[in-house]
Scaffold this motif. Structure first.
Motif, PDB file in Angstrom:
ATOM      1  N   GLN A  25       0.832  -1.214   0.000  1.00  0.00           N
ATOM      2  CA  GLN A  25       0.000   0.000   0.000  1.00  0.00           C
ATOM      3  C   GLN A  25       0.865   1.262   0.000  1.00  0.00           C
ATOM      4  O   GLN A  25       1.547   1.562   0.978  1.00  0.00           O
ATOM      5  N   SER A  47     -10.505  10.432   4.570  1.00  0.00           N
ATOM      6  CA  SER A  47      -9.976   9.525   5.589  1.00  0.00           C
ATOM      7  C   SER A  47      -9.050   8.511   4.933  1.00  0.00           C
ATOM      8  O   SER A  47      -9.394   7.940   3.908  1.00  0.00           O
ATOM      9  N   LYS A  51      -2.858  11.813   6.071  1.00  0.00           N
ATOM     10  CA  LYS A  51      -2.567  13.075   6.762  1.00  0.00           C
ATOM     11  C   LYS A  51      -1.745  12.811   8.032  1.00  0.00           C
ATOM     12  O   LYS A  51      -0.746  13.485   8.278  1.00  0.00           O
ATOM     13  N   VAL A  53      -0.026  10.141   8.707  1.00  0.00           N
ATOM     14  CA  VAL A  53       1.279   9.581   8.331  1.00  0.00           C
ATOM     15  C   VAL A  53       2.226  10.707   7.899  1.00  0.00           C
ATOM     16  O   VAL A  53       3.419  10.699   8.236  1.00  0.00           O
TER      17      VAL A  53
HETATM   18  N1  LIG Z   1       1.750   1.928  11.048  1.00  0.00           N
HETATM   19  C1  LIG Z   1       1.006   1.606   9.990  1.00  0.00           C
HETATM   20  N2  LIG Z   1       1.060   0.381   9.443  1.00  0.00           N
HETATM   21  C2  LIG Z   1       0.332   0.066   8.348  1.00  0.00           C
HETATM   22  N3  LIG Z   1      -0.494   0.914   7.720  1.00  0.00           N
HETATM   23  C3  LIG Z   1      -0.592   2.142   8.224  1.00  0.00           C
HETATM   24  C4  LIG Z   1       0.148   2.548   9.380  1.00  0.00           C
HETATM   25  N4  LIG Z   1      -0.162   3.852   9.640  1.00  0.00           N
HETATM   26  C5  LIG Z   1      -1.046   4.211   8.693  1.00  0.00           C
HETATM   27  N5  LIG Z   1      -1.301   3.212   7.850  1.00  0.00           N
HETATM   28  C6  LIG Z   1      -2.203   3.266   6.687  1.00  0.00           C
HETATM   29  O1  LIG Z   1      -1.885   4.430   5.946  1.00  0.00           O
HETATM   30  C7  LIG Z   1      -3.058   5.039   5.437  1.00  0.00           C
HETATM   31  C8  LIG Z   1      -3.074   6.498   5.848  1.00  0.00           C
HETATM   32  O2  LIG Z   1      -3.288   6.569   7.252  1.00  0.00           O
HETATM   33  P1  LIG Z   1      -3.454   7.926   8.033  1.00  0.00           P
HETATM   34  O3  LIG Z   1      -3.617   7.573   9.453  1.00  0.00           O
HETATM   35  O4  LIG Z   1      -2.339   8.845   7.691  1.00  0.00           O
HETATM   36  O5  LIG Z   1      -4.799   8.503   7.405  1.00  0.00           O
HETATM   37  P2  LIG Z   1      -5.493   9.905   7.680  1.00  0.00           P
HETATM   38  O6  LIG Z   1      -5.480  10.690   6.421  1.00  0.00           O
HETATM   39  O7  LIG Z   1      -4.867  10.539   8.877  1.00  0.00           O
HETATM   40  O8  LIG Z   1      -6.990   9.453   7.990  1.00  0.00           O
HETATM   41  P3  LIG Z   1      -8.059  10.013   9.081  1.00  0.00           P
HETATM   42  O9  LIG Z   1      -8.644  11.244   8.462  1.00  0.00           O
HETATM   43  O10 LIG Z   1      -9.055   8.908   9.180  1.00  0.00           O
HETATM   44  O11 LIG Z   1      -7.330  10.281  10.362  1.00  0.00           O
HETATM   45  C9  LIG Z   1      -4.221   4.201   5.960  1.00  0.00           C
HETATM   46  O12 LIG Z   1      -4.646   3.342   4.941  1.00  0.00           O
HETATM   47  C10 LIG Z   1      -3.643   3.431   7.111  1.00  0.00           C
HETATM   48  O13 LIG Z   1      -4.268   2.190   7.246  1.00  0.00           O
END
Ligand SMILES: Nc1ncnc2c1ncn2[C@@H]1O[C@H](COP(=O)(O)OP(=O)(O)OP(=O)(O)O)[C@@H](O)[C@H]1O
Ligand SMILES: [Mg+2]
Length: 272
Positions: A25, A47, A51, A53
């Motif tokens: 991914q 979502s 963001k 990450v």
């Molecule tokens: N430590 C990890 N191991 C594996 N996958 C991860 C990890 N951290 C994040 N992901 C994946 O990376 C993608 C982005 O995650 P992230 O938490 O940055 O999303 P986001 O934009 O902050 O979402 P939200 O608005 O729901 O908080 C997701 O598909 C998540 O499952």
């Protein structure tokens, strides 16, 4: 050396060519972003677009597979030397889940980063600094001796903010600070962030889904989609772009209500 751009001011966070992947991914690929000194930059995206990450990569908790991250002009990736530690001391972070230590009181939580960097400080001074940060975050003094489980969600956010402010940061990272708050508490939290940014000259990296927050306090907004930042600008600048997600987000029913509310507030403030 700080990166200078005379047209846009000094760049405090410079991200270039960032790539993050978990197994097959790919979350980020070729992501670029510059954050300017003194601005509140809103970071939006659906979502799971990465963001949190991105924030973790900037603060060094998520080593990227490729790309560079500079904060205050210092390259940060993979570094733990003295200069990098000095840069880390200049920022505060409020994580999405709050991440307070549940076995410590609010005041003790605030003292954790201070003890880490200034182990020589005596308890009385630590108590005074913690009380000051608690007050700055808009909590009453009675919140100091409470445990996180004894606080409401909104108070927990403020306690997290107090801890993020512990080391007098110049740069603040906030991940969804108003999520789960009622609209009045969320608006109060927005005001708090804006006034802290103004009085302390903070630069704020603010991840949010909250359209009211974006309108009320963000100087610019960065949009994450397609594994990178597809656009950065003021909301009117973004609306001028013909991107379906941006149009849907800001011009959908909720976006329009938020825009109209922001216009009413602006009109009241200018006395029109
Ligand atoms: N430590 C990890 N191991 C594996 N996958 C991860 C990890 N951290 C994040 N992901 C994946 O990376 C993608 C982005 O995650 P992230 O938490 O940055 O999303 P986001 O934009 O902050 O979402 P939200 O608005 O729901 O908080 C997701 O598909 C998540 O499952
Ligand atoms: Mg997130």
């Amino acid at each position: 050396m700080a990166r200078l751009n005379t047209a846009d001011g000094e760049v405090v966070i410079h991200v270039k060519g960032l790539r993050n992947a978990f197994g097959a991914q790919v979350v980020h690929d070729g992501l670029d972003l510059d954050v300017r000194r003194g601005e509140i930059i809103g970071v939006v995206g659906g979502s799971g677009t990465g963001k949190s990450v991105l924030m973790r990569s900037i603060i060094g908790l998520q080593p990227p597979q490729a790309g560079t991250v500079e904060v205050f002009g210092e390259p940060m990736i993979g570094r733990d030397d003295y200069e990098a530690q000095q840069v880390r001391r200049r920022w505060g972070v409020l994580f999405q889940a709050g991440a307070l230590f549940s076995t410590l009181t609010v005041a003790e939580n605030v003292q954790v980063p201070i003890r880490e960097y200034y182990p020589q400080l005596d308890d009385q001074l630590l108590d005074e600094i913690a009380a000051y940060k608690v007050a700055m975050s808009g909590l009453s003094p009675e919140a100091g001796p409470k445990y996180p489980s004894e606080l409401s969600g909104g108070m927990r956010k403020r306690a997290g903010l107090a801890r993020a402010l512990a080391l007098d940061p110049q740069l603040l990272f906030l991940d969804e600070p108003t999520a789960g708050l009622d609209p009045i508490s969320a608006a109060a939290f927005d005001e708090l962030i804006r006034s802290l940014q103004r009085t302390l000259g903070l630069t704020v990296f603010l991840i949010t889904h909250d359209l009211d927050t974006l309108h009320a306090i963000c100087d610019r907004v960065a949009v994450l989609a397609d594994k990178r930042v597809i656009a950065v600008g003021t909301i009117p600048e973004l609306l001028a772009l013909d991107h379906p997600w941006i149009q849907e987000y800001f011009n959908g029913p909720r976006g329009r209500v938020a825009a109209e509310a922001a216009e009413r507030v602006a009109a009241r403030e200018t006395g029109e």
